[in-house]
Design a protein around this motif. Structure first.
Motif, short mmCIF file in Angstrom:
data_model
loop_
_atom_site.label_atom_id
_atom_site.label_comp_id
_atom_site.label_asym_id
_atom_site.label_seq_id
_atom_site.Cartn_x
_atom_site.Cartn_y
_atom_site.Cartn_z
N GLN A 88 0.73 -1.04 0.17
CA GLN A 88 0.01 0.10 0.07
C GLN A 88 0.73 1.22 -0.16
N PHE A 89 1.89 1.40 0.84
CA PHE A 89 2.60 2.44 0.83
C PHE A 89 3.54 2.62 -0.54
N GLN A 90 3.84 1.60 -1.08
CA GLN A 90 4.32 1.85 -2.22
C GLN A 90 3.43 2.37 -3.41
N LYS A 91 2.20 1.96 -3.48
CA LYS A 91 1.24 2.66 -4.24
C LYS A 91 1.00 4.22 -3.73
N LEU A 92 0.96 4.37 -2.63
CA LEU A 92 0.75 5.71 -2.11
C LEU A 92 1.90 6.65 -2.47
N LYS A 93 3.23 6.18 -2.46
CA LYS A 93 4.46 6.94 -2.92
C LYS A 93 4.20 7.12 -4.46
N GLN A 94 3.86 6.32 -5.07
CA GLN A 94 3.75 6.36 -6.51
C GLN A 94 2.60 7.55 -7.13
N ALA A 95 1.67 7.38 -6.13
CA ALA A 95 0.40 8.24 -6.66
C ALA A 95 0.83 9.71 -6.03
N PHE A 96 1.45 9.91 -5.11
CA PHE A 96 1.63 11.40 -4.63
C PHE A 96 2.97 11.92 -5.17
N ALA A 97 3.71 11.17 -5.87
CA ALA A 97 5.27 11.58 -6.22
C ALA A 97 4.93 12.95 -7.01
N GLY A 98 5.55 13.68 -6.76
CA GLY A 98 5.65 15.01 -7.35
C GLY A 98 4.57 15.97 -7.28
N ASN A 99 3.66 15.63 -6.58
CA ASN A 99 2.31 16.33 -6.04
C ASN A 99 2.68 17.81 -5.29
N GLN A 100 2.31 19.00 -5.90
CA GLN A 100 2.65 20.24 -5.18
C GLN A 100 1.41 20.92 -4.73
N ALA A 101 0.39 20.30 -4.97
CA ALA A 101 -1.00 20.78 -4.40
C ALA A 101 -1.29 20.41 -3.06
N PRO A 102 -1.78 21.39 -2.43
CA PRO A 102 -2.37 21.05 -0.95
C PRO A 102 -3.54 19.83 -1.16
N VAL A 103 -3.50 18.98 0.03
CA VAL A 103 -4.22 17.88 0.03
C VAL A 103 -5.41 17.92 1.30
N ALA A 104 -6.62 17.69 0.99
CA ALA A 104 -7.59 17.53 1.87
C ALA A 104 -8.03 16.07 1.86
N TRP A 105 -7.84 15.46 3.01
CA TRP A 105 -8.07 13.92 3.39
C TRP A 105 -9.36 13.78 3.99
N PHE A 106 -10.28 12.86 3.30
CA PHE A 106 -11.61 12.57 3.76
C PHE A 106 -11.63 11.12 4.12
N HIS A 107 -12.04 10.64 5.33
CA HIS A 107 -11.90 9.19 5.66
C HIS A 107 -13.51 8.80 5.96
N CYS A 108 -13.81 7.58 5.14
CA CYS A 108 -14.98 7.15 5.38
C CYS A 108 -14.92 5.60 5.82
N ALA A 109 -15.56 5.06 6.87
CA ALA A 109 -15.69 3.82 6.91
C ALA A 109 -16.12 2.73 5.79
N SER A 110 -17.07 2.97 5.16
CA SER A 110 -17.73 2.46 4.24
C SER A 110 -18.73 3.13 3.07
N LEU A 111 -19.34 2.61 2.53
CA LEU A 111 -20.40 3.36 1.35
C LEU A 111 -21.31 4.06 2.13
N GLY A 112 -22.26 3.89 3.22
CA GLY A 112 -22.93 4.90 3.90
C GLY A 112 -22.25 6.12 4.22
N GLU A 113 -21.20 6.03 4.81
CA GLU A 113 -20.20 7.25 5.24
C GLU A 113 -19.78 8.03 4.22
N PHE A 114 -19.56 7.20 3.04
CA PHE A 114 -18.95 7.93 1.67
C PHE A 114 -20.30 8.81 1.24
N GLU A 115 -21.52 8.36 1.34
CA GLU A 115 -22.77 9.19 0.87
C GLU A 115 -22.86 10.35 1.64
N GLN A 116 -22.40 10.31 3.06
CA GLN A 116 -22.75 11.45 3.94
C GLN A 116 -21.56 12.35 3.75
N GLY A 117 -20.42 11.69 3.28
CA GLY A 117 -19.36 12.81 3.18
C GLY A 117 -19.38 13.47 1.80
#
Length: 417
Positions: A36-65
């Motif tokens: 997972q961390f290898q995938k994260l590093k690849q995805a975020f490599a070179g990103n200069q934009a600020p990041v907002a992190w949203f976390h949801c347990a599952s699908l129901g929480e996603f619909e709320q968020g």
């Protein structure tokens, strides 16, 4: 309590590994967190934009968020959105959601994982939706002075936070910059244990269902199936729900059309529903065309993603889950003003309690009660129309949580820049 927390996390991780060869959900959770961390590093490599992190347990929480995520993206387009899920039922369905720039499983909570996750993603804001209180993530976020918000939070007096032995869990709540609760009861419980950084915003799901209702998908096959008759929608049903519903379906299927959307959409579940209907004329959605749809009395939905739009074709709705672990989403049906029926386990859901209190929803304990209360709603002149009016008014009056939260979020980001 911290020792028990750590032991519980390690036991959970071991249980996932042991169950993954035999359990599909465990398998997806294990596979989704591999490298997972290898995938994260690849995805975020070179990103200069600020990041907002949203976390949801599952699908129901996603619909709320989701309303807050989309409002955030509109107001702050300079930010990248990182969306994480704990459960496969959220990640696997929304892993291609276009409103987020990065979508991942959340690495299991540990001191090392929390440090590494935040070092790679570098969020400037963290928003946790409804549930999910992870000690190490919250601790690391606070140590890095990253604002942490909890939205659409709801609490009950029997939770560990409010027990004499719950100090470890109360410390998690103290780490939040602000907690936005769904209701007054939750806010009072927080105040009672000294959590002052909290306020009532309401439930963002009301905003979400109003958005959905304004952009429902037209379904020609469903329109043809309904053939101008009343439609009884069954959403997120489990086998226990179907046992209660069967006498109603058998009695009314010649006069009312039934659409059944099981909670588990797999071959075994769909086959069980079809077989359970016996000689009632039923067809799977994937097997019917527009020309023949009207010939059938029951339509069984065998795919994912249609339910919220299907409710727009309903006259009545039964919501599943309340004969098991707990009631599923009632608001997707309530926004269309449908009289609602469900089982007895709904006390953890404020909107369900409200809908029962205003006479728009009817909990039942068995088939006989369902038949009786449905007959009353179905035959009493003007009752259904009154329910529809009251229900739509209720949903409209509860909307607005997203705007309240976003006003504070924008002020918070401005303050931190």
């Amino acid at each position: 309590m911290k020792l028990l927390y750590d032991i519980g996390l390690k036991a959970y991780q071991a249980a996932i590994a042991l169950a993954s060869p035999f359990n599909e959900k465990a398998k997806l959770m294990r596979q989704g967190r591999e490298q997972q961390f290898q995938k994260l590093k690849q995805a975020f490599a070179g990103n200069q934009a600020p990041v907002a992190w949203f976390h949801c347990a599952s699908l129901g929480e996603f619909e709320q968020g989701r309303p807050v995520m989309e409002a955030f993206k509109e107001v702050h387009p300079e930010y990248k959105i990182l969306l994480t899920f704990f459960s496969p039922s959220g990640y696997e369905i929304r892993k291609n959601y276009p409103g987020a720039d990065y979508i991942f499983y959340l690495p299991l909570d540990s001191e090392q994982n929390a440090k590494q996750f935040l070092e790679v993603t570098e969020p400037e804001l963290a928003i946790f939706v409804k549930y999910e209180f992870w000690h190490y993530y919250l601790q690391e976020l606070q140590q890095r002075n990253i604002p942490i918000l909890s939205i659409s939070a709801i609490f009950r007096g029997d939770q560990v936070f409010f027990k004499p032995y719950g100090e470890f869990n109360r410390n998690m709540l103290r780490r939040f910059t602000h907690i936005y609760t769904q209701n007054k009861t939750s806010l009072q419980l927080l105040k009672r244990i000294g959590i002052a950084q909290a306020s009532i915003a309401g439930d963002t799901r009301f905003d979400r269902v109003l958005q959905t209702a304004a952009s429902v998908k037209t379904m020609p096959v469903v329109e043809a199936f309904a053939a101008g008759k009343e439609v009884f929608m069954v959403g997120s049903s489990w086998p226990a729900d179907m046992e209660v519903l069967l006498p109603l379906i058998q009695k009314y299927n010649q006069r009312i059309k039934f659409i059944i959307a099981p909670h588990e959409v797999n071959e075994a579940s769909i086959t069980a529903v079809m077989q359970g209907l016996g000689d009632v004329s039923a067809i799977r959605f994937s097997k019917v065309n527009e020309a023949d749809a009207a010939e059938y009395n029951v339509l069984v939905i065998d795919n994912i993603g249609m339910l919220s739009s299907l409710y727009s074709y309903g006259t009545y709705a039964y919501i599943g889950g309340a004969f098991g672990k707990g009631l599923h989403n009632t608001l997707e049906a309530a926004v269309f003003g449908l009289p609602l029926f469900f089982g007895p386990k709904y006390s953890k859901f404020q909107e369900a309690i409200d809908l029962v209190d205003i006479g728009c929803a009817f909990p039942v304990n068995n088939s006989q009660e369902l038949l009786q209360v449905f007959e009353e709603v179905h035959t009493t002149p003007g009752l259904r129309q009154s329910i529809t009016s009251n229900e739509k008014t209720y949903v409209q009056e509860q909307a607005g949580a997203t705007a309240k939260i976003m006003a504070d979020v924008s002020a918070l980001l401005k303050k931190n820049t």
